[in-house]
Design a protein around this motif. Sequence first.
Motif, PDB file in Angstrom:
ATOM      1  N   ILE A 180     -35.368 -22.045  47.903  1.00 60.26           N
ATOM      2  CA  ILE A 180     -34.438 -22.431  48.751  1.00 60.26           C
ATOM      3  C   ILE A 180     -33.177 -22.680  48.427  1.00 60.26           C
ATOM      4  CG2 ILE A 180     -33.911 -24.253  50.666  1.00 60.26           C
ATOM      5  CD1 ILE A 180     -36.853 -24.418  51.383  1.00 60.26           C
ATOM      6  N   ALA A 181     -32.153 -22.109  48.887  1.00 57.07           N
ATOM      7  CA  ALA A 181     -30.935 -22.123  48.445  1.00 57.07           C
ATOM      8  C   ALA A 181     -30.098 -22.704  49.869  1.00 57.07           C
ATOM      9  CB  ALA A 181     -30.196 -20.773  48.155  1.00 57.07           C
ATOM     10  N   GLY A 182     -30.631 -22.710  50.824  1.00 53.72           N
ATOM     11  CA  GLY A 182     -29.701 -23.455  52.131  1.00 53.72           C
ATOM     12  C   GLY A 182     -30.683 -23.607  53.204  1.00 53.72           C
ATOM     13  N   ILE A 183     -30.451 -24.640  54.092  1.00 57.61           N
ATOM     14  CA  ILE A 183     -31.498 -24.868  55.170  1.00 57.61           C
ATOM     15  C   ILE A 183     -30.365 -25.527  56.371  1.00 57.61           C
ATOM     16  CG2 ILE A 183     -33.410 -25.357  53.793  1.00 57.61           C
ATOM     17  CD1 ILE A 183     -33.023 -28.417  54.318  1.00 57.61           C
ATOM     18  N   CYS A 184     -30.991 -25.460  57.557  1.00 63.77           N
ATOM     19  CA  CYS A 184     -30.188 -25.834  58.771  1.00 63.77           C
ATOM     20  C   CYS A 184     -31.141 -26.888  59.615  1.00 63.77           C
ATOM     21  CB  CYS A 184     -29.630 -24.552  59.591  1.00 63.77           C
ATOM     22  SG  CYS A 184     -31.249 -24.025  60.329  1.00 63.77           S
ATOM     23  N   SER A 185     -30.354 -27.383  60.392  1.00 63.52           N
ATOM     24  CA  SER A 185     -31.150 -28.321  61.037  1.00 63.52           C
ATOM     25  C   SER A 185     -31.740 -27.845  62.131  1.00 63.52           C
ATOM     26  CB  SER A 185     -29.911 -29.432  61.880  1.00 63.52           C
ATOM     27  OG  SER A 185     -29.079 -28.494  62.388  1.00 63.52           O
ATOM     28  N   LYS A 186     -32.616 -28.368  62.872  1.00 61.44           N
ATOM     29  CA  LYS A 186     -33.295 -27.796  63.868  1.00 61.44           C
ATOM     30  C   LYS A 186     -32.561 -26.981  65.098  1.00 61.44           C
ATOM     31  CE  LYS A 186     -37.612 -30.760  63.620  1.00 61.44           C
ATOM     32  NZ  LYS A 186     -38.412 -31.788  64.085  1.00 61.44           N
ATOM     33  N   GLY A 187     -31.410 -27.783  65.598  1.00 58.89           N
ATOM     34  CA  GLY A 187     -30.395 -27.248  66.350  1.00 58.89           C
ATOM     35  C   GLY A 187     -29.736 -26.106  65.878  1.00 58.89           C
ATOM     36  N   GLY A 188     -29.600 -25.928  64.538  1.00 53.61           N
ATOM     37  CA  GLY A 188     -28.949 -24.459  63.829  1.00 53.61           C
ATOM     38  C   GLY A 188     -27.506 -25.065  63.410  1.00 53.61           C
ATOM     39  N   ASN A 189     -27.157 -26.075  63.889  1.00 53.19           N
ATOM     40  CA  ASN A 189     -25.537 -26.451  63.899  1.00 53.19           C
ATOM     41  C   ASN A 189     -25.145 -27.128  62.383  1.00 53.19           C
ATOM     42  OD1 ASN A 189     -26.891 -28.730  65.225  1.00 53.19           O
ATOM     43  ND2 ASN A 189     -24.959 -29.441  65.264  1.00 53.19           N
ATOM     44  N   LEU A 191     -25.638 -26.759  58.564  1.00 51.23           N
ATOM     45  CA  LEU A 191     -26.234 -26.169  57.365  1.00 51.23           C
ATOM     46  C   LEU A 191     -25.606 -26.734  56.123  1.00 51.23           C
ATOM     47  CD1 LEU A 191     -27.108 -23.225  56.201  1.00 51.23           C
ATOM     48  CD2 LEU A 191     -24.847 -22.607  56.378  1.00 51.23           C
ATOM     49  N   GLY A 192     -26.804 -26.959  55.312  1.00 46.36           N
ATOM     50  CA  GLY A 192     -26.462 -27.294  53.947  1.00 46.36           C
ATOM     51  C   GLY A 192     -26.875 -26.068  52.859  1.00 46.36           C
ATOM     52  N   MET A 193     -26.074 -25.985  51.967  1.00 44.07           N
ATOM     53  CA  MET A 193     -26.381 -24.937  50.906  1.00 44.07           C
ATOM     54  C   MET A 193     -25.553 -25.302  49.351  1.00 44.07           C
ATOM     55  SD  MET A 193     -23.781 -21.782  52.213  1.00 44.07           S
ATOM     56  CE  MET A 193     -24.388 -20.551  51.064  1.00 44.07           C
ATOM     57  N   MET A 194     -26.546 -24.855  48.321  1.00 45.25           N
ATOM     58  CA  MET A 194     -25.811 -25.393  47.184  1.00 45.25           C
ATOM     59  C   MET A 194     -25.090 -24.186  46.499  1.00 45.25           C
ATOM     60  SD  MET A 194     -27.149 -28.087  46.173  1.00 45.25           S
ATOM     61  CE  MET A 194     -25.993 -28.255  44.775  1.00 45.25           C
ATOM     62  N   PRO A 195     -24.980 -22.991  46.830  1.00 47.13           N
ATOM     63  CA  PRO A 195     -23.967 -22.060  46.557  1.00 47.13           C
ATOM     64  C   PRO A 195     -22.741 -22.161  47.371  1.00 47.13           C
ATOM     65  CG  PRO A 195     -26.340 -20.696  46.829  1.00 47.13           C
ATOM     66  CD  PRO A 195     -26.296 -22.435  47.304  1.00 47.13           C
ATOM     67  N   HIS A 196     -21.534 -21.773  46.591  1.00 44.15           N
ATOM     68  CA  HIS A 196     -20.273 -21.835  47.213  1.00 44.15           C
ATOM     69  C   HIS A 196     -19.729 -20.776  47.892  1.00 44.15           C
ATOM     70  CE1 HIS A 196     -19.535 -25.620  45.061  1.00 44.15           C
ATOM     71  NE2 HIS A 196     -20.419 -25.373  44.290  1.00 44.15           N
ATOM     72  N   PRO A 197     -19.916 -20.399  49.365  1.00 40.02           N
ATOM     73  CA  PRO A 197     -19.431 -19.379  49.786  1.00 40.02           C
ATOM     74  C   PRO A 197     -17.646 -19.245  49.799  1.00 40.02           C
ATOM     75  CG  PRO A 197     -20.169 -20.818  51.378  1.00 40.02           C
ATOM     76  CD  PRO A 197     -20.524 -21.431  50.162  1.00 40.02           C
ATOM     77  N   GLU A 198     -17.080 -20.502  49.688  1.00 36.99           N
ATOM     78  CA  GLU A 198     -15.811 -20.613  49.856  1.00 36.99           C
ATOM     79  C   GLU A 198     -15.082 -19.888  48.459  1.00 36.99           C
ATOM     80  OE1 GLU A 198     -16.660 -24.287  47.359  1.00 36.99           O
ATOM     81  OE2 GLU A 198     -17.588 -22.933  48.875  1.00 36.99           O
ATOM     82  N   ARG A 199     -16.081 -19.749  47.578  1.00 42.47           N
ATOM     83  CA  ARG A 199     -15.716 -19.044  46.362  1.00 42.47           C
ATOM     84  C   ARG A 199     -15.932 -17.547  46.140  1.00 42.47           C
ATOM     85  NH1 ARG A 199     -17.575 -23.434  41.759  1.00 42.47           N
ATOM     86  NH2 ARG A 199     -16.490 -25.320  42.434  1.00 42.47           N
ATOM     87  N   ALA A 200     -16.259 -17.071  47.275  1.00 40.18           N
ATOM     88  CA  ALA A 200     -16.689 -15.588  47.421  1.00 40.18           C
ATOM     89  C   ALA A 200     -16.020 -15.025  48.670  1.00 40.18           C
ATOM     90  CB  ALA A 200     -18.080 -15.568  47.597  1.00 40.18           C
TER      91      ALA A 200
END
Length: 231
Positions: A180-189, A191-200
Motif C-alpha cells: 500500500i502506497a495510499g488509501i482513502c476514507s470510506k467517503g473517498g474525499n 486521501l493519504g499517500m506517502m509518495p509526493h505527487p507535487e514533486r512530479a
Amino acid sequence: MNFAVLVFPGSNCDIDCYKAVEDTVGQPVDYVWHTETDLSKYDCIIIPGGFSYGDYLRCGAIAQFAPVMKALREAAEQGKYILGICNGFQILLESGLLPGAMLRNESLKFRCHAAMLSVVNTDTPFTKEYKQDELINIPIAHGEGNYYCDEAALAELKANNQIVFRYEAGNNPNGSVDDIAGICSKGGNVLGMMPHPERAVSALLGSEDGKRMFTSILSTWREKHGAAAIG
C-alpha cells in the motif's frame, strides 16, 4: 476553487504543494498556519510533507493536537477534499481520519528516489483522470512509510475499495502491508499517500504523472458545482 496548504512547525514541502497548485490548476491557494481554527473558505486542503513538530514522539503524533485539526475534521465530515502527503498522511493516521499506522521502513533507512505506483482506484476525486492499473512515476522521501494495519482492517480497506495506490509489484520500498502506497476514507474525499505527487508535475523534475491528481481534484469539484471544465 480555493485550496489551502497547511503549515506546521517543521513542514518543508508546503512551498512545493503551493507551487504545484499554481502550476497545474491555477486556482487560488493560501498557506494556512497550524493555529488557524476556520477552514470554511477552502474546498481542498493539502497537508504537506516534512517533519511536523520535529517528528517528536511519532511522525504526526503532536500535529494531531494542533488547533487547525478540529477544523480539518469538520471539513472532512462536510465532504471537502483533503490530501495528506507523506508527513500529511502520517498526520491523517494519527488523527484517526484514516485507519492504520506508520512503522519505520523495513530497511531502517531513509528512502528518497523515484517510485512506480499502480493506480488501484480511479473512482476518487484525486484519481479520476488516471487509468485503472496505470503505472505512474511518483517520487518518495521518507523514513517511516511502512504502512501497517491488521488483517481485519486490511480486509475492510479492500471491501470498501479504499486502497488507492500500491507500489509496483516487487518494488515495495518500505515493506508496507499489501504494497500500500495510499488509501482513502470510506467517503473517498480524504486521501493519504506517502509518495509526493507535487514533486512530479514537470518533466524537469523527472515526471509529470502527479499533475493529473491536481487536475482531477479541480475537475471533480467543477462537475459537482456545475462549473466550466479546465481551460
